[in-house]
Design a protein around this motif. Structure first.
Motif, PDB file in Angstrom:
ATOM      1  N   UNK A   6       0.811  -1.258   0.093  1.00  0.00           N
ATOM      2  CA  UNK A   6      -0.020  -0.021   0.015  1.00  0.00           C
ATOM      3  C   UNK A   6       0.897   1.172  -0.012  1.00  0.00           C
ATOM      4  N   UNK A   7       2.113   1.173   0.155  1.00  0.00           N
ATOM      5  CA  UNK A   7       2.878   2.200   0.236  1.00  0.00           C
ATOM      6  C   UNK A   7       3.682   2.368  -0.935  1.00  0.00           C
ATOM      7  N   UNK A   8       3.664   1.273  -1.925  1.00  0.00           N
ATOM      8  CA  UNK A   8       4.213   1.331  -3.077  1.00  0.00           C
ATOM      9  C   UNK A   8       3.494   1.447  -4.260  1.00  0.00           C
ATOM     10  N   UNK A   9       3.851   3.003  -5.013  1.00  0.00           N
ATOM     11  CA  UNK A   9       2.829   3.419  -6.040  1.00  0.00           C
ATOM     12  C   UNK A   9       2.994   2.567  -7.200  1.00  0.00           C
ATOM     13  N   UNK A  10       2.130   2.609  -8.129  1.00  0.00           N
ATOM     14  CA  UNK A  10       1.979   1.804  -9.383  1.00  0.00           C
ATOM     15  C   UNK A  10       3.193   2.407 -10.256  1.00  0.00           C
ATOM     16  N   UNK A  11       3.805   1.524 -11.061  1.00  0.00           N
ATOM     17  CA  UNK A  11       4.769   1.986 -12.270  1.00  0.00           C
ATOM     18  C   UNK A  11       3.977   3.034 -13.265  1.00  0.00           C
ATOM     19  N   UNK A  43      -3.538   9.443 -13.096  1.00  0.00           N
ATOM     20  CA  UNK A  43      -2.371   8.877 -12.628  1.00  0.00           C
ATOM     21  C   UNK A  43      -1.829   9.745 -11.375  1.00  0.00           C
ATOM     22  N   UNK A  44      -1.670  10.962 -11.690  1.00  0.00           N
ATOM     23  CA  UNK A  44      -1.044  11.829 -10.663  1.00  0.00           C
ATOM     24  C   UNK A  44      -1.956  11.797  -9.483  1.00  0.00           C
ATOM     25  N   UNK A  45      -3.426  12.039  -9.553  1.00  0.00           N
ATOM     26  CA  UNK A  45      -4.237  12.219  -8.616  1.00  0.00           C
ATOM     27  C   UNK A  45      -4.515  10.832  -7.776  1.00  0.00           C
ATOM     28  N   UNK A  46      -4.173   9.676  -8.390  1.00  0.00           N
ATOM     29  CA  UNK A  46      -4.063   8.413  -7.573  1.00  0.00           C
ATOM     30  C   UNK A  46      -2.860   8.483  -6.811  1.00  0.00           C
ATOM     31  N   UNK A  47      -1.721   9.157  -7.279  1.00  0.00           N
ATOM     32  CA  UNK A  47      -0.503   9.014  -6.492  1.00  0.00           C
ATOM     33  C   UNK A  47      -0.571  10.096  -5.559  1.00  0.00           C
ATOM     34  N   UNK A  48      -1.054  11.267  -5.782  1.00  0.00           N
ATOM     35  CA  UNK A  48      -1.448  12.267  -4.897  1.00  0.00           C
ATOM     36  C   UNK A  48      -2.246  11.739  -3.501  1.00  0.00           C
ATOM     37  N   UNK A  49      -3.161  11.032  -3.765  1.00  0.00           N
ATOM     38  CA  UNK A  49      -4.295  10.578  -2.820  1.00  0.00           C
ATOM     39  C   UNK A  49      -3.497   9.287  -2.083  1.00  0.00           C
ATOM     40  N   UNK A  50      -2.580   8.531  -2.741  1.00  0.00           N
ATOM     41  CA  UNK A  50      -1.819   7.496  -1.941  1.00  0.00           C
ATOM     42  C   UNK A  50      -0.741   7.950  -1.054  1.00  0.00           C
ATOM     43  N   UNK A  51      -0.053   9.040  -1.482  1.00  0.00           N
ATOM     44  CA  UNK A  51       0.791   9.617  -0.612  1.00  0.00           C
ATOM     45  C   UNK A  51       0.261  10.460   0.451  1.00  0.00           C
ATOM     46  N   UNK A  52      -0.874  11.041   0.176  1.00  0.00           N
ATOM     47  CA  UNK A  52      -1.472  12.067   1.042  1.00  0.00           C
ATOM     48  C   UNK A  52      -0.671  13.364   1.148  1.00  0.00           C
ATOM     49  N   UNK A  53       0.072  13.798  -0.073  1.00  0.00           N
ATOM     50  CA  UNK A  53       0.872  15.034   0.023  1.00  0.00           C
ATOM     51  C   UNK A  53       0.359  15.791  -1.331  1.00  0.00           C
ATOM     52  N   UNK A  54       0.306  17.146  -1.461  1.00  0.00           N
ATOM     53  CA  UNK A  54      -0.193  17.839  -2.692  1.00  0.00           C
ATOM     54  C   UNK A  54       1.175  17.754  -3.590  1.00  0.00           C
ATOM     55  N   UNK A  55       1.082  17.091  -4.624  1.00  0.00           N
ATOM     56  CA  UNK A  55       2.352  16.932  -5.609  1.00  0.00           C
ATOM     57  C   UNK A  55       2.073  18.106  -6.815  1.00  0.00           C
ATOM     58  N   UNK A  56       0.821  18.477  -7.094  1.00  0.00           N
ATOM     59  CA  UNK A  56       0.863  19.459  -8.134  1.00  0.00           C
ATOM     60  C   UNK A  56      -0.488  20.451  -7.834  1.00  0.00           C
ATOM     61  N   UNK A  57      -0.322  21.743  -8.569  1.00  0.00           N
ATOM     62  CA  UNK A  57      -1.508  22.549  -8.602  1.00  0.00           C
ATOM     63  C   UNK A  57      -1.732  22.966  -9.947  1.00  0.00           C
ATOM     64  N   UNK A  58      -3.154  23.164 -10.113  1.00  0.00           N
ATOM     65  CA  UNK A  58      -3.511  23.739 -11.475  1.00  0.00           C
ATOM     66  C   UNK A  58      -3.123  25.215 -11.763  1.00  0.00           C
ATOM     67  N   UNK A  59      -2.623  25.396 -12.828  1.00  0.00           N
ATOM     68  CA  UNK A  59      -2.372  26.785 -13.392  1.00  0.00           C
ATOM     69  C   UNK A  59      -3.197  27.015 -14.711  1.00  0.00           C
ATOM     70  N   UNK A  60      -4.427  27.640 -14.811  1.00  0.00           N
ATOM     71  CA  UNK A  60      -4.998  27.599 -15.891  1.00  0.00           C
ATOM     72  C   UNK A  60      -5.606  26.342 -16.522  1.00  0.00           C
ATOM     73  N   UNK A  61      -5.068  25.717 -17.677  1.00  0.00           N
ATOM     74  CA  UNK A  61      -5.371  24.583 -17.986  1.00  0.00           C
ATOM     75  C   UNK A  61      -4.267  23.428 -17.807  1.00  0.00           C
ATOM     76  N   UNK A  73       9.772  13.651  -7.686  1.00  0.00           N
ATOM     77  CA  UNK A  73      10.073  13.124  -9.302  1.00  0.00           C
ATOM     78  C   UNK A  73      11.527  12.822  -9.013  1.00  0.00           C
ATOM     79  N   UNK A  74      12.406  13.708  -8.614  1.00  0.00           N
ATOM     80  CA  UNK A  74      14.014  13.443  -8.892  1.00  0.00           C
ATOM     81  C   UNK A  74      14.000  12.142  -8.437  1.00  0.00           C
ATOM     82  N   UNK A  75      13.633  11.686  -7.207  1.00  0.00           N
ATOM     83  CA  UNK A  75      13.808  10.320  -6.437  1.00  0.00           C
ATOM     84  C   UNK A  75      13.412   9.271  -7.574  1.00  0.00           C
ATOM     85  N   UNK A  76      11.978   9.266  -8.069  1.00  0.00           N
ATOM     86  CA  UNK A  76      11.240   8.699  -9.113  1.00  0.00           C
ATOM     87  C   UNK A  76      12.066   8.366 -10.182  1.00  0.00           C
ATOM     88  N   UNK A  77      12.839   9.335 -10.512  1.00  0.00           N
ATOM     89  CA  UNK A  77      13.482   9.162 -11.770  1.00  0.00           C
ATOM     90  C   UNK A  77      14.768   8.077 -11.505  1.00  0.00           C
TER      91      UNK A  77
END
Length: 297
Positions: A6-11, A43-61, A73-77
């Motif tokens: 449950x702590x391991x996000x999907x690829x 996919x980003x929303x699923x990742x954000x919900x799983x971690x419980x941390x805000x990973x992105x914000x919307x800017x316009x579209x 993201x750097x660690x993920x890379x």
């Protein structure tokens, strides 16, 4: 121990985050991953919900990663890169044993690799992988079984197997001057090429010819291959290991600037760590180098 699933996000979620960070937008990430924009956002929303941390914000579209998102993201890379490398290693090796060597590029190419053909023919169950390293490193941090080393026994915590002394030749382009080979003292009148890892090489070479040389100026290089290209192009004379010089002379790219071949101040070694278990594949390579591997192919 691996963390709970449950702590391991999907690829899929991780690749979406990495692509957005690398390319700067969800639209570009969707094109790169052959997905729709909405699929990447999901996919980003699923990742954000799983971690419980805000990973992105919307800017316009569009979407913009937060500082936490960029850091993650750097660690993920790096993780995705390691996973891809591990997958390639398994795919390339198959059921054979693998042996990972850190090699000096020129010695590995011109001395070791031609000899390894006989070893691999005698040991078809062993695959040898090579990666370049030019300086000593920590075997506990880098995933190598052994390494090539040049110089003295100044690498702490390793065993040493001497492979070959280094003998050097002064070479230059065939049209470098009309008088070739020349006397060593005449070489002082021409541009000389230098290697960063061999400080004092020319001074030592001239000293072995009974000459004193100082303030020798010329182009500086970090690799033998680049310096060889410059010598072949006529930029100056270069001191090359005899195994490299003879190969380039045979190709007609350079000629001997002087007839003398001299000993360099250093030896080529195979080194491997004193700590940890020695694999059967490494033991076979060491035994082979001791008994047969130093014979020219």
């Amino acid at each position: 121990m691996i963390a709970s699933r449950r702590f391991l996000p999907s690829i899929n979620s991780l690749t979406a985050l990495e692509a957005v960070d690398r390319l700067g937008s969800a639209t570009a990430a969707a094109q790169d991953l052959s997905l729709t924009h909405s699929a990447v956002s999901r996919q980003l929303k699923v990742l954000e919900d799983q971690l419980g941390v805000t990973l992105f914000v919307r800017e316009g579209k569009g979407l913009k990663l937060t500082l936490a998102g960029e850091t993650y993201a750097q660690s993920v890379r790096e993780v995705l890169k390691q996973l891809a490398q591990a997958s390639l290693k398994v795919k390339a090796t198959g059921s054979r044993s693998s042996l990972n060597l850190a090699v000096l590029p020129t010695f590995g190419m011109y001395w070791l690799t031609p000899r390894l053909r006989a070893f691999c023919q005698a040991n078809p169950g062993i695959q040898i992988n090579q990666a370049t390293r030019v300086l000593p490193f920590d075997f506990q941090q880098d995933p190598f079984d052994a390494a090539l080393h040049f110089g003295t026994r100044n690498w702490p915590g390793v065993h040493y197997l001497p492979l070959a002394p280094e003998r050097v030749m002064a070479v230059c382009a065939p049209d470098f001057t009309s008088k070739l080979p020349m006397a060593p003292e005449h070489l002082l009148e021409y541009p000389l090429l230098h290697l960063e890892s061999r400080p004092g090489a020319w001074e030592n070479w001239f000293s072995q010819q009974g000459l004193t040389a100082s303030r020798l100026r010329g182009m500086l290089f970090d690799q033998f291959t680049n310096m060889t290209e410059a010598a072949a192009a006529g930029f100056g004379a270069a001191l090359l290991p005899d195994f490299l010089a003879q190969a380039e002379i045979a190709r007609g790219r350079v000629v001997a600037a002087c007839d003398e071949t001299s000993d360099a101040d250093g030896t080529y070694y195979l080194v491997w760590p004193k700590t940890g278990d020695q694999s059967d594949a490494l033991s076979k390579l060491i035994d082979w180098l001791k008994n047969d591997g130093k014979i020219a192919p």
